[in-house]
Design a protein around this motif. Structure first.
Motif, PDB file in Angstrom:
ATOM      1  N   ARG A   1       7.392   3.152   6.441  1.00 41.86           N
ATOM      2  CA  ARG A   1       7.639   1.722   6.279  1.00 41.86           C
ATOM      3  C   ARG A   1       7.870   1.022   7.616  1.00 41.86           C
ATOM      4  O   ARG A   1       7.411  -0.100   7.842  1.00 41.86           O
ATOM      5  N   GLY A   2       8.588   1.721   8.534  1.00 43.93           N
ATOM      6  CA  GLY A   2       8.979   1.102   9.789  1.00 43.93           C
ATOM      7  C   GLY A   2       7.802   0.606  10.613  1.00 43.93           C
ATOM      8  O   GLY A   2       7.888  -0.429  11.284  1.00 43.93           O
ATOM      9  N   ALA A   3       6.688   1.330  10.563  1.00 49.72           N
ATOM     10  CA  ALA A   3       5.545   0.983  11.414  1.00 49.72           C
ATOM     11  C   ALA A   3       4.692  -0.138  10.816  1.00 49.72           C
ATOM     12  O   ALA A   3       3.780  -0.645  11.468  1.00 49.72           O
ATOM     13  N   ALA A   4       4.967  -0.509   9.579  1.00 42.28           N
ATOM     14  CA  ALA A   4       4.104  -1.484   8.898  1.00 42.28           C
ATOM     15  C   ALA A   4       4.747  -2.869   8.877  1.00 42.28           C
ATOM     16  O   ALA A   4       5.965  -2.997   8.823  1.00 42.28           O
ATOM     17  N   ARG A   5       3.901  -3.889   8.893  1.00 43.71           N
ATOM     18  CA  ARG A   5       4.400  -5.265   8.780  1.00 43.71           C
ATOM     19  C   ARG A   5       4.926  -5.482   7.358  1.00 43.71           C
ATOM     20  O   ARG A   5       6.100  -5.698   7.144  1.00 43.71           O
ATOM     21  N   HIS A   6       4.035  -5.363   6.365  1.00 47.25           N
ATOM     22  CA  HIS A   6       4.449  -5.464   4.960  1.00 47.25           C
ATOM     23  C   HIS A   6       4.064  -4.174   4.248  1.00 47.25           C
ATOM     24  O   HIS A   6       3.152  -3.470   4.680  1.00 47.25           O
ATOM     25  N   ALA A   7       4.749  -3.919   3.149  1.00 49.54           N
ATOM     26  CA  ALA A   7       4.391  -2.750   2.324  1.00 49.54           C
ATOM     27  C   ALA A   7       4.200  -3.203   0.881  1.00 49.54           C
ATOM     28  O   ALA A   7       4.919  -4.072   0.388  1.00 49.54           O
ATOM     29  N   LEU A   8       3.198  -2.621   0.229  1.00 44.55           N
ATOM     30  CA  LEU A   8       2.901  -2.946  -1.168  1.00 44.55           C
ATOM     31  C   LEU A   8       2.820  -1.650  -1.955  1.00 44.55           C
ATOM     32  O   LEU A   8       2.081  -0.732  -1.578  1.00 44.55           O
ATOM     33  N   ILE A   9       3.592  -1.565  -3.027  1.00 43.32           N
ATOM     34  CA  ILE A   9       3.561  -0.392  -3.931  1.00 43.32           C
ATOM     35  C   ILE A   9       2.746  -0.787  -5.162  1.00 43.32           C
ATOM     36  O   ILE A   9       2.927  -1.886  -5.700  1.00 43.32           O
ATOM     37  N   ILE A  10       1.852   0.097  -5.583  1.00 40.60           N
ATOM     38  CA  ILE A  10       0.997  -0.217  -6.737  1.00 40.60           C
ATOM     39  C   ILE A  10       1.101   0.894  -7.769  1.00 40.60           C
ATOM     40  O   ILE A  10       0.931   2.076  -7.448  1.00 40.60           O
ATOM     41  N   THR A  11       1.379   0.502  -9.003  1.00 45.65           N
ATOM     42  CA  THR A  11       1.414   1.496 -10.083  1.00 45.65           C
ATOM     43  C   THR A  11       1.010   0.844 -11.399  1.00 45.65           C
ATOM     44  O   THR A  11       0.764  -0.357 -11.461  1.00 45.65           O
ATOM     45  N   GLU A  12       0.917   1.677 -12.444  1.00 48.08           N
ATOM     46  CA  GLU A  12       0.630   1.171 -13.789  1.00 48.08           C
ATOM     47  C   GLU A  12       1.885   1.316 -14.629  1.00 48.08           C
ATOM     48  O   GLU A  12       2.613   2.296 -14.472  1.00 48.08           O
ATOM     49  N   ARG A  13       2.118   0.391 -15.530  1.00 44.14           N
ATOM     50  CA  ARG A  13       3.292   0.558 -16.407  1.00 44.14           C
ATOM     51  C   ARG A  13       3.030   1.692 -17.395  1.00 44.14           C
ATOM     52  O   ARG A  13       3.882   2.552 -17.598  1.00 44.14           O
ATOM     53  N   VAL A  14       1.848   1.671 -18.001  1.00 41.91           N
ATOM     54  CA  VAL A  14       1.419   2.742 -18.910  1.00 41.91           C
ATOM     55  C   VAL A  14       0.110   3.270 -18.340  1.00 41.91           C
ATOM     56  O   VAL A  14      -0.837   2.502 -18.157  1.00 41.91           O
ATOM     57  N   PHE A  15       0.052   4.563 -18.049  1.00 41.33           N
ATOM     58  CA  PHE A  15      -1.149   5.095 -17.405  1.00 41.33           C
ATOM     59  C   PHE A  15      -2.289   5.211 -18.397  1.00 41.33           C
ATOM     60  O   PHE A  15      -2.124   5.756 -19.496  1.00 41.33           O
ATOM     61  N   SER A  16      -3.444   4.702 -17.975  1.00 45.81           N
ATOM     62  CA  SER A  16      -4.536   4.465 -18.911  1.00 45.81           C
ATOM     63  C   SER A  16      -5.116   5.750 -19.475  1.00 45.81           C
ATOM     64  O   SER A  16      -5.623   5.758 -20.588  1.00 45.81           O
ATOM     65  N   MET A  17      -5.069   6.838 -18.736  1.00 49.54           N
ATOM     66  CA  MET A  17      -5.690   8.081 -19.199  1.00 49.54           C
ATOM     67  C   MET A  17      -4.663   9.149 -19.551  1.00 49.54           C
ATOM     68  O   MET A  17      -5.012  10.225 -20.011  1.00 49.54           O
ATOM     69  N   ASP A  18      -3.376   8.881 -19.300  1.00 47.16           N
ATOM     70  CA  ASP A  18      -2.332   9.861 -19.589  1.00 47.16           C
ATOM     71  C   ASP A  18      -1.345   9.364 -20.618  1.00 47.16           C
ATOM     72  O   ASP A  18      -0.626  10.164 -21.221  1.00 47.16           O
ATOM     73  N   GLY A  19      -1.273   8.044 -20.787  1.00 45.25           N
ATOM     74  CA  GLY A  19      -0.396   7.475 -21.800  1.00 45.25           C
ATOM     75  C   GLY A  19       1.079   7.543 -21.443  1.00 45.25           C
ATOM     76  O   GLY A  19       1.921   7.156 -22.247  1.00 45.25           O
ATOM     77  N   ASP A  20       1.405   8.053 -20.246  1.00 44.62           N
ATOM     78  CA  ASP A  20       2.821   8.105 -19.874  1.00 44.62           C
ATOM     79  C   ASP A  20       3.206   6.826 -19.134  1.00 44.62           C
ATOM     80  O   ASP A  20       2.352   6.052 -18.718  1.00 44.62           O
ATOM     81  N   ARG A  21       4.526   6.608 -19.016  1.00 45.76           N
ATOM     82  CA  ARG A  21       5.010   5.361 -18.423  1.00 45.76           C
ATOM     83  C   ARG A  21       5.582   5.603 -17.037  1.00 45.76           C
ATOM     84  O   ARG A  21       6.235   6.619 -16.808  1.00 45.76           O
ATOM     85  N   ALA A  22       5.366   4.638 -16.159  1.00 45.06           N
ATOM     86  CA  ALA A  22       5.932   4.738 -14.809  1.00 45.06           C
ATOM     87  C   ALA A  22       7.420   4.392 -14.846  1.00 45.06           C
ATOM     88  O   ALA A  22       7.839   3.564 -15.655  1.00 45.06           O
ATOM     89  N   PRO A  23       8.199   5.000 -13.948  1.00 44.26           N
ATOM     90  CA  PRO A  23       9.618   4.632 -13.828  1.00 44.26           C
ATOM     91  C   PRO A  23       9.732   3.338 -13.023  1.00 44.26           C
ATOM     92  O   PRO A  23      10.177   3.338 -11.865  1.00 44.26           O
TER      93      PRO A  23
END
Ligand SMILES: *Cc1c(COP(=O)(O)O)cnc(C)c1O
Length: 408
Positions: free
Chosen positions: A196-218
């Protein structure tokens, strides 16, 4: 097609031009191009990875006609049966008749029908955000959002099982991009601590419900990390909206109108400032035609049905849990349940065996999922009846026994 070149005499009208005939039926055929395509196809065939279109007519509810035969579909993302709901169809029909088939241009030119503002207000309200922006599809939304927010000098951290269009958006962004282990906040934390320190901005990307696994992100855990490291979070809620409630709301919530809402299109919900920026800077919003007004009208009507009938929204998850209980699989977390098989050919064989028993359950193969994890993806809808779910579970048990495969 080439334009025939006329001699100057022709233009003077002295010699009538002879019309050129294209005797070859396909003037565009190009041997090395076709050889390239055939070679690639042979490789896909050999690996069991060729994809084919099968004529499939949805016949109402979860019924379908596949290659001319009736089947009960467990492969549709119309989780609430709203694509054929009378109120949704009526809203689309009325908009179609009043406003026509297409929106006629980019929303920034003449394509911004007032229905879009109404739909955006309804989406923003549903997500508890200030504003929303409707895109042509969920895929287009992800192609546009990430490059408008991150670029060279920034850091993107994306769940390794993120949907193809989330990855496509990160490639267009050109930021330093690292995958974190699926649903693993500890790994995400380690990457943030290191990078994180070396970057200007950081963006985290995830799915709430995974499309092929059906599990949920925390999501709540991820948002806590994001706050600590000053990172922005984009959550793809394509399979959540209308089916599973959020455990926490991210500053960037995108999704689709094409799954539980039964229509077509995509959206982002965020603060007013972010939405205003995206309206000017998301290329997949600026340089593409606005959705047909009828799609927006259908999605609006679907949101109203969901709000009015909470018992409908609860059904797909309840049916998925009935199915996992009957098969002794881990309890379903969403409306879709993966049945892992392993190799692509085995998944195809299982899908064919179920189709012969009257059930449409499509096999999912690499590169949609990692190699060695081909699976059936069983999707449940409010329109399924309990006996249909039980019959599928029993048919799957039989088919698995026949194939001497076991669900993992
Ligand atoms: C289906 C899906 C999309 C794409 O949405 P469309 O509106 O179909 O283009 C995006 N993200 C995820 C996770 C999806 O499952």
């Amino acid at each position: 097609m080439r334009h025939p070149v006329r001699a100057p005499a022709d233009r003077a009208g002295l010699t009538p031009p002879t019309p050129r005939r294209h005797s070859a039926p396909m003037p565009s055929a190009f041997p090395s191009l076709d050889a390239f395509a055939r070679d690639k196809l042979a490789g896909l065939d050999a690996a069991g990875l060729r994809r084919r279109l099968v004529p499939t007519r949805r016949t109402g509810g979860v019924g379908a006609e596949r290659a001319g035969r009736p089947v009960v579909s467990f492969s549709c993302n119309d989780y609430l049966g709203l694509a054929t709901h009378p109120a949704v169809v009526a809203a689309a029909r009325e908009a179609l008749e009043r406003y026509g088939a297409g929106s006629g241009g980019s929303r920034l030119v003449t394509g911004n029908h007032p229905l879009f503002a109404e739909l955006e207000a309804a989406l923003a309200a549903r997500k508890g955000h200030e504003a929303a922006l409707v895109f042509g599809s969920g895929y287009l939304a992800n192609l546009g959002i990430t490059p408008a927010l991150a670029g060279a000098g920034d850091l993107i951290l994306i769940d390794e099982l993120g949907h193809s269009c989330m990855w496509a958006g990160t490639r267009l962004a050109g930021a330093r991009t690292l995958a974190f282990r699926h649903n693993d906040p500890a790994h995400l934390e380690a990457l943030l601590a290191r990078e994180r320190g070396a970057a200007r901005h950081a963006l985290i990307i995830t799915e709430r419900v995974f499309s092929m696994d059906g599990d949920r992100a925390p999501v709540a855990d991820i948002l806590a990390l994001a706050a600590r490291f000053d990172a922005w979070t984009l959550v793809d809620d394509a399979h959540g909206l209308g089916v599973v409630g959020p455990d926490a709301t991210a500053p960037l919530e995108m999704g689709t109108l094409s799954k539980a809402l039964g229509s077509y299109g995509g959206y982002l919900c965020a603060s007013r400032a972010v939405i205003d920026l995206l309206t000017s800077r998301a290329r997949s919003f600026v340089y593409t035609t606005g959705l047909p007004p009828a799609s927006a009208a259908a999605a609006l009507a679907a949101l109203a049905v969901i709000a009015a009938e909470p018992e409908r929204a609860a059904r797909p998850l309840a049916l998925a849990r009935r199915f996992t209980a009957r098969l002794g699989l881990p309890e379903a977390e969403s409306a879709m349940v993966p049945v892992q098989v392993g190799e692509a050919e085995a998944a195809l064989a299982l899908s064919r065996a179920l189709e012969a028993r009257g059930f449409l359950v499509v096999a999912i193969r690499p590169p949609t999922v990692p190699p060695g994890t081909a699976r059936l993806r069983v999707a449940f809808s409010a329109a399924h009846a309990e006996p249909e779910v039980d019959a599928l579970a029993d048919a799957l048990t039989d088919a698995l026994a026949d194939l001497r495969a076991v669900p993992q």
